[in-house]
Scaffold this active site. Sequence first.
Site, PDB file in Angstrom:
ATOM      1  N   HIS A   1      -7.003   4.746   2.256  1.00 49.91           N
ATOM      2  CA  HIS A   1      -6.490   4.483   0.901  1.00 49.91           C
ATOM      3  C   HIS A   1      -6.656   5.669  -0.045  1.00 49.91           C
ATOM      4  CE1 HIS A   1      -5.655   0.279   1.709  1.00 49.91           C
ATOM      5  NE2 HIS A   1      -6.730   0.318   2.468  1.00 49.91           N
TER       6      HIS A   1
ATOM      7  N   ASP B   1     -13.174   7.139   6.531  1.00 52.88           N
ATOM      8  CA  ASP B   1     -11.851   6.529   6.698  1.00 52.88           C
ATOM      9  C   ASP B   1     -11.124   6.660   5.361  1.00 52.88           C
ATOM     10  OD1 ASP B   1      -9.703   4.720   6.688  1.00 52.88           O
ATOM     11  OD2 ASP B   1     -10.705   3.340   8.069  1.00 52.88           O
TER      12      ASP B   1
ATOM     13  N   GLU C   1     -15.897   4.656   4.051  1.00 56.53           N
ATOM     14  CA  GLU C   1     -14.503   4.770   3.617  1.00 56.53           C
ATOM     15  C   GLU C   1     -14.444   5.627   2.360  1.00 56.53           C
ATOM     16  OE1 GLU C   1     -12.388   1.049   3.339  1.00 56.53           O
ATOM     17  OE2 GLU C   1     -13.321   0.290   5.165  1.00 56.53           O
TER      18      GLU C   1
ATOM     19  N   HIS D   1     -13.988  -1.417   6.897  1.00 59.93           N
ATOM     20  CA  HIS D   1     -12.829  -2.168   7.395  1.00 59.93           C
ATOM     21  C   HIS D   1     -13.099  -2.793   8.770  1.00 59.93           C
ATOM     22  CE1 HIS D   1      -8.604  -2.582   8.855  1.00 59.93           C
ATOM     23  NE2 HIS D   1      -8.336  -2.733   7.573  1.00 59.93           N
TER      24      HIS D   1
ATOM     25  N   LYS E   1       0.158   3.946   4.817  1.00 60.57           N
ATOM     26  CA  LYS E   1      -0.006   3.544   3.415  1.00 60.57           C
ATOM     27  C   LYS E   1       0.697   4.557   2.500  1.00 60.57           C
ATOM     28  CE  LYS E   1      -3.524   0.521   4.905  1.00 60.57           C
ATOM     29  NZ  LYS E   1      -4.879   0.336   5.398  1.00 60.57           N
TER      30      LYS E   1
ATOM     31  N   SER F   1     -11.120  -0.498   0.794  1.00 63.25           N
ATOM     32  CA  SER F   1      -9.782  -1.090   0.792  1.00 63.25           C
ATOM     33  C   SER F   1      -9.654  -2.329  -0.089  1.00 63.25           C
ATOM     34  CB  SER F   1      -9.362  -1.430   2.220  1.00 63.25           C
ATOM     35  OG  SER F   1     -10.262  -2.341   2.816  1.00 63.25           O
TER      36      SER F   1
ATOM     37  N   ASN G   1       0.827  -1.214   0.000  1.00 64.19           N
ATOM     38  CA  ASN G   1       0.000   0.000   0.000  1.00 64.19           C
ATOM     39  C   ASN G   1       0.866   1.271   0.000  1.00 64.19           C
ATOM     40  OD1 ASN G   1      -2.444  -1.486   0.125  1.00 64.19           O
ATOM     41  ND2 ASN G   1      -2.135  -1.767   2.314  1.00 64.19           N
TER      42      ASN G   1
HETATM   43  C1  LIG Z   1      -5.271  -0.285   6.700  1.00 65.32           C
HETATM   44  C2  LIG Z   1      -6.585   0.277   7.124  1.00 65.32           C
HETATM   45  C3  LIG Z   1      -6.791   0.699   8.434  1.00 65.32           C
HETATM   46  C4  LIG Z   1      -5.782   0.453   9.526  1.00 65.32           C
HETATM   47  O1  LIG Z   1      -4.699   1.316   9.440  1.00 65.32           O
HETATM   48  P1  LIG Z   1      -3.305   0.874  10.122  1.00 65.32           P
HETATM   49  O2  LIG Z   1      -2.578   2.147  10.263  1.00 65.32           O
HETATM   50  O3  LIG Z   1      -2.686  -0.093   9.203  1.00 65.32           O
HETATM   51  O4  LIG Z   1      -3.661   0.256  11.449  1.00 65.32           O
HETATM   52  C5  LIG Z   1      -7.969   1.323   8.734  1.00 65.32           C
HETATM   53  N1  LIG Z   1      -8.941   1.486   7.811  1.00 65.32           N
HETATM   54  C6  LIG Z   1      -8.790   1.063   6.558  1.00 65.32           C
HETATM   55  C7  LIG Z   1      -9.882   1.286   5.575  1.00 65.32           C
HETATM   56  C8  LIG Z   1      -7.610   0.432   6.168  1.00 65.32           C
HETATM   57  O5  LIG Z   1      -7.480  -0.025   4.931  1.00 65.32           O
END
Ligand SMILES: *Cc1c(COP(=O)(O)O)cnc(C)c1O
Length: 387
Positions: free
Chosen positions: A210, A207, A178, A134, A233, A182, A48
Amino acid sequence: MNSLDRFATEKLDVLDQAALRRRLVETDRDAFPWVFRNGRRLLSFSCNDYLGLSVHPRVKAAAIEAARRYGTGAGASRLVTGNNSLYGALEQRLAQAKGTQAACVFGSGYLANLGVIGALAGPDDLILLDELDHACIHAGAQLSRATIKTFRHNDIADAAALLEAHRKHFAKALLVTETVFSMDGDRAPLAALAALCAAHDTWLMSDDAHGFGMTAPDAAKAVVPLHMGTLSKAIGSYGGYLCASAPVIDFIKTRARSLIYSTGLPPATLAAASAALDVIAGDPALAGAPLRKARLFTERLGLALAQSPIVPLILGEPEAALAASEQLAEAGFLVTAIRPPTVAPGTARLRFAFSASHEDEDIERLAATIESRLGPVSRRAPVEALP
Ligand SMILES: *Cc1c(COP(=O)(O)O)cnc(C)c1O
């Protein structure tokens, strides 16, 4: 065998039989987008690291300098002695990038979702979740002990029906989606969700794990009061964040349990994230590269046009996804199979993550390999166009 070992062994047998057991594989990312695994160099389409910033010289230098100056660990929770001055600089950059008054950095994205959702909602409240949210959003909602209702993926009418039926029975309501999903790579209809939330006195949280670092500021941003995301990411470091108004951030800093009861991030991690944000700010062309690469891939294979750097190739059963991943590994590509429960049963897939670090020729070679090794590609019905 004692009952503990018997429990673990029996569970593993069940997972093995369903091709759902997961294994850690040693993978060294010392020359991204190339990685070293099982004695071989593979070109990774599973990181990522959308902008290649985890290996950027300026970002690495910032991390090394911070470790030299401040050491390797934070020493304590941020509320005790772990609040290194690098936090302030990083939070300022994040708030500026998101156009909010303030920001709060957490230990990870997972911890941010647990802390933020748990601080904002409680047993008297309602939380609406997109069914594809997620795992850590679901975990945060459960931990809050609020009533949880799940709406069909990106289905505004379904979310509206739930709010109409249930909102009046609860003190507060929070809807979490989101920005970029993801495992599917499609986007939430944020403007429509914001209008819906406004009509039902419901707080909207998105969120952006990504999306951050890759998309130009969009009009919907102004109507999302709670921007959550990760530094792990596109930012190439580690940690999570919430960007919001000053009162909300002040409240989170005094009430989010995953912030209060967990040690602060290592200084090198904070310095790397700030340096990565500076690289992004100083190179406006960089942000558009991952989506352009993803579209090169979807156009080449006749797939629905990519909406983000994430492109799924849905294959159905876990065995099919594992076999396809192995086929690509034999040809020198790392594309991890994604299986339930990360995705719904029957939708095991290859998930391709495109990065600014990929060359156009790499993508052409990948597409040609897919055609020759996997045959004509099929894909679930294309995601609907944005409203
Ligand atoms: C990867 C991810 C997370 C978690 O983030 P980390 O910093 O890896 O703990 C939260 N929400 C989504 C949508 C993700 O893809």
